[in-house]
Design an enzyme around this catalytic site. Structure first.
Site, mmCIF file in Angstrom:
data_model
loop_
_atom_site.group_PDB
_atom_site.id
_atom_site.type_symbol
_atom_site.label_atom_id
_atom_site.label_comp_id
_atom_site.label_asym_id
_atom_site.label_seq_id
_atom_site.Cartn_x
_atom_site.Cartn_y
_atom_site.Cartn_z
ATOM 1 C CB CYS A 187 -9.864 3.672 -6.780
ATOM 2 S SG CYS A 187 -9.133 4.044 -5.176
ATOM 3 C CG ASP A 196 -15.496 6.370 2.376
ATOM 4 O OD1 ASP A 196 -16.708 6.247 2.583
ATOM 5 O OD2 ASP A 196 -14.625 5.593 2.823
ATOM 6 C CD1 TRP A 212 -2.783 1.636 0.641
ATOM 7 C CD2 TRP A 212 -1.357 2.405 2.186
ATOM 8 N NE1 TRP A 212 -3.166 2.906 0.973
ATOM 9 C CE2 TRP A 212 -2.313 3.404 1.918
ATOM 10 C CE3 TRP A 212 -0.351 2.670 3.119
ATOM 11 C CZ2 TRP A 212 -2.310 4.640 2.566
ATOM 12 C CZ3 TRP A 212 -0.343 3.902 3.751
ATOM 13 C CH2 TRP A 212 -1.313 4.868 3.479
ATOM 14 C CG ASN A 270 -10.808 1.102 0.331
ATOM 15 O OD1 ASN A 270 -9.690 1.463 -0.004
ATOM 16 N ND2 ASN A 270 -11.887 1.837 0.112
ATOM 17 C CG ASP A 273 -4.826 5.597 -0.994
ATOM 18 O OD1 ASP A 273 -5.464 6.143 -1.919
ATOM 19 O OD2 ASP A 273 -5.344 4.793 -0.197
ATOM 20 C CD1 TRP A 277 -15.091 -0.424 -8.148
ATOM 21 C CD2 TRP A 277 -16.981 -0.138 -9.298
ATOM 22 N NE1 TRP A 277 -15.768 -1.614 -8.118
ATOM 23 C CE2 TRP A 277 -16.940 -1.476 -8.821
ATOM 24 C CE3 TRP A 277 -18.088 0.262 -10.054
ATOM 25 C CZ2 TRP A 277 -17.953 -2.392 -9.084
ATOM 26 C CZ3 TRP A 277 -19.089 -0.664 -10.314
ATOM 27 C CH2 TRP A 277 -19.028 -1.960 -9.823
ATOM 28 C CG ASP A 278 -11.772 2.906 -2.967
ATOM 29 O OD1 ASP A 278 -10.849 2.121 -3.226
ATOM 30 O OD2 ASP A 278 -11.671 3.808 -2.100
#
Ligand code: DGJ
Length: 735
Positions: free
Chosen positions: A525, A366, A198, A479, A547, A476-477
């Site tokens: 994403c 978000d 990440w 996580n 990020d 469009w994420d």
């Protein structure tokens, strides 16, 4: 161009600069790999399969059949009957047996390229490409395998995919299905892969390969931050400009494995496909499985040539939709500006200030739905939270539109929070192993998209929000990665299908979205850049790269990403300092210049940043408008690599007609008492002269130089004062 020499039983696949050759041998019709590399005039190079050497073919030496299986360069190797290298396909019959051997049955050569049902894939018409379908079978188990090869002639790329059909009466379990294999001599190759984490995605890694198996893979349910569905085998001496490269890139966003196996006879088997971990697909009689596509690129001209091929293929034959060739609106995203602390008033204050500075779109990230005031709840409840979005979504969007700006919105459609109305109503809609508490990540679970009713419900929720206002962009994420693989909608012997069914459903949802809202700019994403792959590019022309928005960290991330993917696809924003991920402070100007290499936008509270930064935005906006056509459409060249030299970074884009070029130089740490940097430019028309303009260095006047001087003698970039300094240099042809 694809030809078949019937007498010699050889297929020759030619692109402008490469040849790929396949041969059928012996009475039993084994399919062997003859050659992939620089273009050959020779139509018959079958001797390269070494079947005239011991152990010979089985018809001549059946007592050593096993040795033949274990050294023959199979085009699509199997397992269980004597080839001890890793095969491309694994099966288990209804009786529990695993042996398989595929031999040639028939073939078809067609113009253009057939679509792959339910999957993203490259496309092209009869003028652009040609396809070979090789049909192989194992009649002992009742298995038909169609190997598809498409030749993109001008672009110098070949794509491959595989379709497996059960032609027997009983069911079969497919336990492995790779999409491509090249079985060739090892030439002391190095392997290039893209490794990360990440906020540190796609760092280029180069290492020597040795005997045995080395691979990169993901079984995280997504292509991942950690490894990337890309593998290249390169000569030890390969550089940016010279040397051989065999590269594979997977047009898929889920589990993958890319592998190089060096054998006892110094051959190397390079393979790529869906990761076999927890993969088991039940094929009832007559059913088929379509495996995703692999793009193969060969060059003997180094990384620049490989990159150009991938970029051209993806720009012209993978990315679709309204924004394929269009400048994207400059957006401002409120994530790093507000996180979850926002309401209509706050968003409008950002939009008002941004619109004055020339920013063209507000993206609400978000936190706008359900009870989502932190990242621990409400995923799945895609209803506007009117306590925050006072006046409703349409009011907010209309007000933003009145400012002359477009409006975009964030979703994470694949997820479900345990603390959500959706979960309370449908606890069985999360992927889970019955009786075992699901492992949470970011306090969320993953929706079981292998169930069509789940897909339909979520799609409808997302679509009805989009239908309710003039929303022109979606982020469009995704996580978290997948764990606890289990679906309450599938029987025990189909649980091994969940990973792939999940991916098919994501593709289905994105296809529906792009069909229903064709004007929408979709940006994929995944917790930053964990799903930056060709599969997602088929649906969205841009993907959030990472990020990590720190300008210096971005140098390595963007270099690794641009090794394969066009700059037009790289989501890149200017954010505030100290940087939120790293706490580093870099000049606002440098942040802007580094973000100009991607889609360009802002991710900060424009009402609160220092006045001098705010004042710089209109000129950055101007640079974007001036240079984005060039950055988006031009040919990209790597001139220097910070990841290698640890001092400075430099890249260049040149317009297709070579009339313009833009060089970006970033000095990372300053050095005391040092000279200017000499940078050799690339890709210019060597018979022309160019005017060289140092865009953000006022003291330097523009000058005119011959292209050959700039490419062989180089350009001197004055020694910048201070750390983290960036320079933009614009070249225009003058005659
Ligand atoms: C991860 C993304 O990469 C960020 O940009 C942001 O959208 C957050 N998710 C929101 O949760």
């Amino acid at each position: 161009m694809i030809s078949y020499n019937e007498q010699e039983r050889i297929f020759k696949l030619d692109t402008a600069n490469t040849t790929y050759m396949i041969g059928i041998v012996d009475e039993e019709n084994f399919v062997g790999h003859i050659y992939y590399g620089k273009k050959l005039k020779e139509a018959d190079a079958a001797y390269l399969m070494r079947i005239d050497e011991p152990p010979f073919v089985p018809s001549l030496n059946n007592r050593e059949r096993c040795s033949f299986y274990d050294c023959f360069p199979f085009e699509y190797p199997t397992a269980g009957v004597g080839d001890y290298r890793e095969g491309c396909i694994g099966i288990r019959t209804a009786a529990g047996h695993v042996g398989c051997m595929l031999t040639y049955v028939s073939h078809e050569i067609m113009e253009g390229k057939p679509a792959l049902s339910g999957l993203p894939a490259t496309f092209g018409d009869a003028k652009e490409c040609m396809t070979l379908k090789l049909v192989c079978e194992d009649h002992y188990v009742g298995l038909r395998v169609e190997l598809l090869y498409t030749v993109f002639h001008e672009i110098d790329a070949i794509t491959r995919s595989v379709k497996v059909t059960n032609i027997g009466a009983d069911h079969i379990y497919l336990t492995k299905v790779y999409s491509a294999c090249i079985d060739m001599d090892n030439r002391n190759f190095d392997m290039i892969s893209l490794h990360g984490s990440w906020a540190r995605e796609r760092h280029i890694q180069r290492k020597a390969i040795g005997y045995g198996i080395q691979n990169v893979s993901s079984f995280r349910g997504e292509s991942s931050h950690q490894d990337h569905p890309f593998l290249a085998l390169v000569d030890k001496n390969t550089t940016q400009e010279h040397g051989e490269i065999y590269a594979m890139n997977f047009v898929y966003s889920g589990n993958f494995r890319a592998q190089a196996e060096v054998t006892q006879f110094d051959s190397v088997r390079m393979t790529m496909g869906i990761h076999p971990e927890n993969f088991c697909w039940k094929l009832s009689s007559k059913e088929s499985f379509q495996a995703p596509e692999v793009v193969m690129v060969y060059t003997d001209q180094g990384f620049d040539a490989m990159t150009t091929t991938f970029h051209k293929l993806y720009k012209n034959h993978l990315i679709r939709g309204e924004y394929k060739n269009k400048k994207r609106p400059i957006l401002i995203n409120n994530w790093e500006a507000t996180y979850f602390e926002f309401d209509t008033e706050k968003l409008l204050s950002i939009a008002k200030e941004a619109s004055k500075l020339g920013i063209e779109m507000l993206v609400m990230d978000d936190g706008w739905f359900g009870k989502r005031n932190s990242d621990n709840c409400a995923l799945g409840d895609w209803k506007v939270n009117e306590e925050k979005i006072k006046g409703g979504l349409k009011y907010l969007v209309d007000e933003v539109n009145k400012l002359g700006m477009k409006f975009g919105i964030w979703f994470e459609p694949e997820m479900i929070s345990p603390d959500s109305d959706l979960y309370r109503e449908h606890p069985d809609w999360a992927i889970a192993i019955p009786g075992r508490p699901g492992t949470q990540a970011r306090q969320q679970l993953v929706l079981d998209l292998s169930r069509q009713e789940v897909v339909d419900c979520i799609y409808e929720q997302v679509a009805s929000v989009l239908r309710s206002a003039n929303i022109e962009y979606v982020k469009w994420d995704m996580n978290r990665q997948l764990t606890d693989i289990g679906s309450s909608g599938l029987p025990a012997d189909r649980q091994g299908e969940v990973y792939h069914r999940y991916m098919l459903a994501v593709y289905q949802m994105q296809e529906r979205l792009t069909q229903e809202f064709p004007y929408l700019l979709l940006e994929n994403c995944s917790g930053g850049g964990a799903r930056f792959d060709p599969g997602m590019l088929y649906y969205s022309p841009q993907i959030w790269c990472s990020d990590d928005t720190d300008a210096i960290e971005r140098l390595e991330i963007q270099e690794g990403t641009a090794l394969i993917y066009p700059l037009s696809t790289m989501g890149a924003h200017v954010s505030d300092c100290p940087n939120h991920a790293l706490k580093r402070v870099t000049p606002f100007e440098t942040r802007g210049i580094v973000a100009l290499a991607g889609t360009f936008g802002y991710e900060l509270d424009v009402t609160r940043i220092p006045q001098e930064d705010r004042e710089m935005i209109p000129s950055q906006v101007e640079l974007y408008h001036k240079y984005n056509d060039l950055v988006r459409e031009g040919d990209y060249y790597r001139l220097a690599s910070y990841s290698q030299n640890r001092q400075f970074d430099c890249w260049q884009v040149v317009s297709e007609d070579k009339t313009q070029a833009l060089v970006t130089f970033v000095q990372v740490l300053n050095r005391v008492n040092f000279k200017s940097r000499r940078i050799l430019l690339k890709g210019l028309d060597e018979n022309k002269q160019y005017q060289v303009e140092f865009v953000n260095e006022n003291s330097i006047k523009t000058k005119i130089y011959h292209a050959d001087t700039l490419m062989n003698g180089g350009l001197l970039i004055p020694y910048p004062q201070g750390d983290f300094q960036a320079r933009l240099i614009f070249l225009t042809e003058v005659n």
